[in-house]
Design an enzyme around this catalytic site. Structure first.
Site, PDB file in Angstrom:
ATOM      1  N   HIS A 185       2.009 109.649  56.411  1.00 31.41           N
ATOM      2  CA  HIS A 185       2.015 111.088  56.642  1.00 31.41           C
ATOM      3  C   HIS A 185       2.105 111.873  55.335  1.00 31.41           C
ATOM      4  CE1 HIS A 185       3.079 110.982  61.161  1.00 31.41           C
ATOM      5  NE2 HIS A 185       1.809 111.191  60.959  1.00 31.41           N
ATOM      6  N   CYS A 492     -22.364 107.723  58.691  1.00 35.90           N
ATOM      7  CA  CYS A 492     -21.123 108.448  59.002  1.00 35.90           C
ATOM      8  C   CYS A 492     -19.878 107.733  58.492  1.00 35.90           C
ATOM      9  CB  CYS A 492     -21.022 108.705  60.502  1.00 35.90           C
ATOM     10  SG  CYS A 492     -20.987 107.206  61.482  1.00 35.90           S
TER      11      CYS A 492
HETATM   12  C1  PEP Z   1     -17.565 103.122  60.115  1.00 31.44           C
HETATM   13  O1  PEP Z   1     -17.288 101.965  60.427  1.00 31.44           O
HETATM   14  O2  PEP Z   1     -18.131 103.438  59.063  1.00 31.44           O
HETATM   15  C2  PEP Z   1     -17.246 104.248  61.008  1.00 31.44           C
HETATM   16  C3  PEP Z   1     -17.701 105.462  60.785  1.00 31.44           C
HETATM   17  O3  PEP Z   1     -16.427 104.016  62.045  1.00 31.44           O
HETATM   18  P1  PEP Z   1     -14.862 103.739  61.966  1.00 31.44           P
HETATM   19  O4  PEP Z   1     -14.405 104.086  60.579  1.00 31.44           O
HETATM   20  O5  PEP Z   1     -14.251 104.597  63.021  1.00 31.44           O
HETATM   21  O6  PEP Z   1     -14.773 102.269  62.270  1.00 31.44           O
END
Ligand code: PEP
Ligand code: MG
Length: 531
Positions: A185, A492
């Site tokens: 945190h 992402c």
């Molecule tokens: C990833 O694996 O890059 C992703 C975006 O998902 P997470 O971080 O939630 O596993």
């Protein structure tokens, strides 16, 4: 470097550069008070817990959201009878309140600290915070914080969130923890306030007052640098601060490369609260981690609850696209009662789509809620941890069944595009066998599986290089497959949020990147600098 200069490497927890004198925070020893009868001790502990709760609630009122959430978490800990029951039992057996409370909390702290899961491990600092707050009240001490020198680099084993909130960060420089965790945190607070922070540095062999340079971006500290080096560092830090100001200015503009190529800059969100002012300038939401609805300890969300949450996000997005990822539980995101217990290697276990396909009722409830919400916005569904085309086919069949059900029932809905995350090397290597509506590369998992390095391991951070040629090759293949089949491809994972890595992603041909809302301005600035 002067001969005595020492450089230590830890883990980056909050970006930024700081130069200042080291100031060690000692753990406050708590004085023991005279011991009363078991009844008096019981009452003393009860009053201290009530008072500590009231204090936390009062501090929370004047804090921004991150701090208020953390204090609310501590408040929930204090109000949890299971936490205090062992202490009250010991008091009934004749133990003093302080001793009994300390032992009860120390047992919990030891449990949390030993947890494999980084998230739980990181919560042990909150228990220490709560333990010490009650102990101070029991001993009648007030918690006046000792003053720190201007621009100090605060050194501690770990730092309690409430201690962080007592420090005037406009005067202090940064945080260097010998232990601690980037998921704690206090790390969340440091990132929110822009305080550079490095954790897991190990012993820091220097006394108070020694100068040090802290690099929160690369997770390093340089102790006793030369004066010339401090001067040079200050220049770099000033340029970095200027860079941040520039980012703030370009935050509201569309993301375009220097040569005029428009790039979609999207955001990743964990829940509705992430839709802050920073998020407003995104081209849409590239990833909604729907795990937020399935929090441990809470009942599984029914269709109506999910539908309402998804709709709120779509309403916020208006016409912009929102990609909802179906439940990605398992791995580092266990949900008691849902995910499989006792897996030897949960990252290689029944997680993501593998779990959803084994729990069809749960999966279909989520698909129904998503298909209904799709009637109200630009919604897409994304499947996590897909390994084979057969899994995509199976998920697609569930979606078809759900659509038929809704139509039969006369319930309003719309069939959304169905895409996959590309994060399992088997899928990335055989990407030309897939016929998804879109693809999003999950670089966090892809990097961990390609390099065989646990994504949470600080020790292997250098080896888990996102620019490993194996990773880049898989990103290129996925982009090429998207171009051939006219299916959009985005990325992402955290990689897109690192301005040093974004150019390599653009060079791979990616035209859509999705990052945490706080990293959006930085991403746009990195795109604008790219030829
Ligand atoms: C990833 O694996 O890059 C992703 C975006 O998902 P997470 O971080 O939630 O596993
Ligand atoms: Mg992933």
């Amino acid at each position: 470097m002067t001969p005595e200069t020492v450089r230590l490497r830890g883990r980056a927890a909050a970006p930024g550069l700081a130069a200042g004198q080291l100031a060690h925070l000692a753990h406050a020893a708590v004085k023991q008070k005279a011991i009363g009868s078991p009844e008096e001790e019981r009452r003393a502990l009860q009053q201290a817990i009530v008072r500590a709760s009231a204090d936390l609630a009062a501090i929370a009122v004047s804090q921004e959201r991150e701090a208020a959430d953390i204090l609310a978490f501590q408040l929930a800990l204090l109000e949890d009878d299971d936490l205090s029951a062992p202490a009250f039992a010991e008091i009934a057996g004749g133990e003093p309140a302080g001793e009994a409370w300390r032992r009860a909390l120390d047992a919990q702290i030891a449990d949390y600290s030993a947890a494999e899961d980084e998230y739980f491990k990181a919560r042990s600092a909150d228990l220490v915070d709560v333990r010490d707050r009650v102990l101070r009240l029991l001993s009648g001490e007030n918690e006046a914080a000792s003053a720190l020198p201007e621009a100090a680099i605060v050194v501690a084993e770990d730092l309690a969130p409430s201690r962080f909130l007592q420090i005037d960060w406009t005067r202090s420089g940064g945080i260097a923890l010998t232990g601690g965790s980037a998921s704690s945190h206090v790390a969340v607070l440091a990132r929110a306030r822009g305080v550079p922070m490095v954790v897991s540095l190990g012993e820091i062999p220097a006394a108070d007052g020694v100068w040090a340079l802290l690099d929160g971006e690369h997770g390093e500290i340089e102790i006793a640098p030369s004066e010339a080096r401090i001067a040079e560092w200050r220049k770099v830090a000033a340029a970095e601060a200027e860079g941040r100001a520039e980012e703030a200015r370009s935050a509201a503009l569309p993301a375009t490369t220097r040569s005029g190529v428009r790039i979609e800059a999207l955001i990743n969100i964990q829940n509705v609260d992430d839709l802050t002012a920073d998020a407003a300038h995104a081209d849409g939401v590239g990833l909604v981690r729907t795990e937020f609805l399935f929090e441990p300890g809470r009942p599984l969300p029914d269709e109506a609850t999910q539908y309402a949450s998804y709709r709120r996000i779509l309403e916020w997005a208006d016409v912009r696209p929102v990609t909802f990822r179906t439940l990605d539980a398992g791995g580092d995101k266990p949900i008691p009662g849902v995910t499989f217990d006792g897996e030897l290697n949960p990252f290689l276990g029944v997680r993501g789509l593998r779990l959803s396909l084994r729990l069809p009722a749960l999966f279909r409830t989520q698909l129904r809620a998503l298909a209904r919400a799709a009637a109200h916005g630009n919604l897409k569904i994304m499947l996590p941890m897909v390994t084979t085309p057969a899994e995509l086919d199976e998920a697609r069949a569930h979606l078809s069944a759900v659509m038929a059900e809704l139509e039969f029932e006369g319930v309003e809905g719309r069939r959304p595009p169905l895409g996959i995350m590309v994060e399992v090397p088997a899928a990335a290597l055989a990407i030309d066998r897939f016929d998804a509506d879109f693809y999003s590369i999950g670089s966090n998992d892809l990097v961990q599986y390609v390099t065989a390095c646990d994504r949470g391991s600080g020790e292997l951070a250098a080896l888990a290089d996102p620019l490993n040629p194996g990773v880049i090759e898989l990103i290129r293949r996925t982009v090429a497959h998207g171009e051939r089949t006219d299916a959009p491809v985005s990325l992402c994972g955290d990689m897109a949020g690192d301005p040093r890595l974004a150019p390599a992603l653009l060079d791979c041909g990616l035209k859509a990147l999705s990052v945490a809302p706080l990293a959006l301005a930085r991403l746009k600035a990195a795109i604008a600098r790219h030829e």
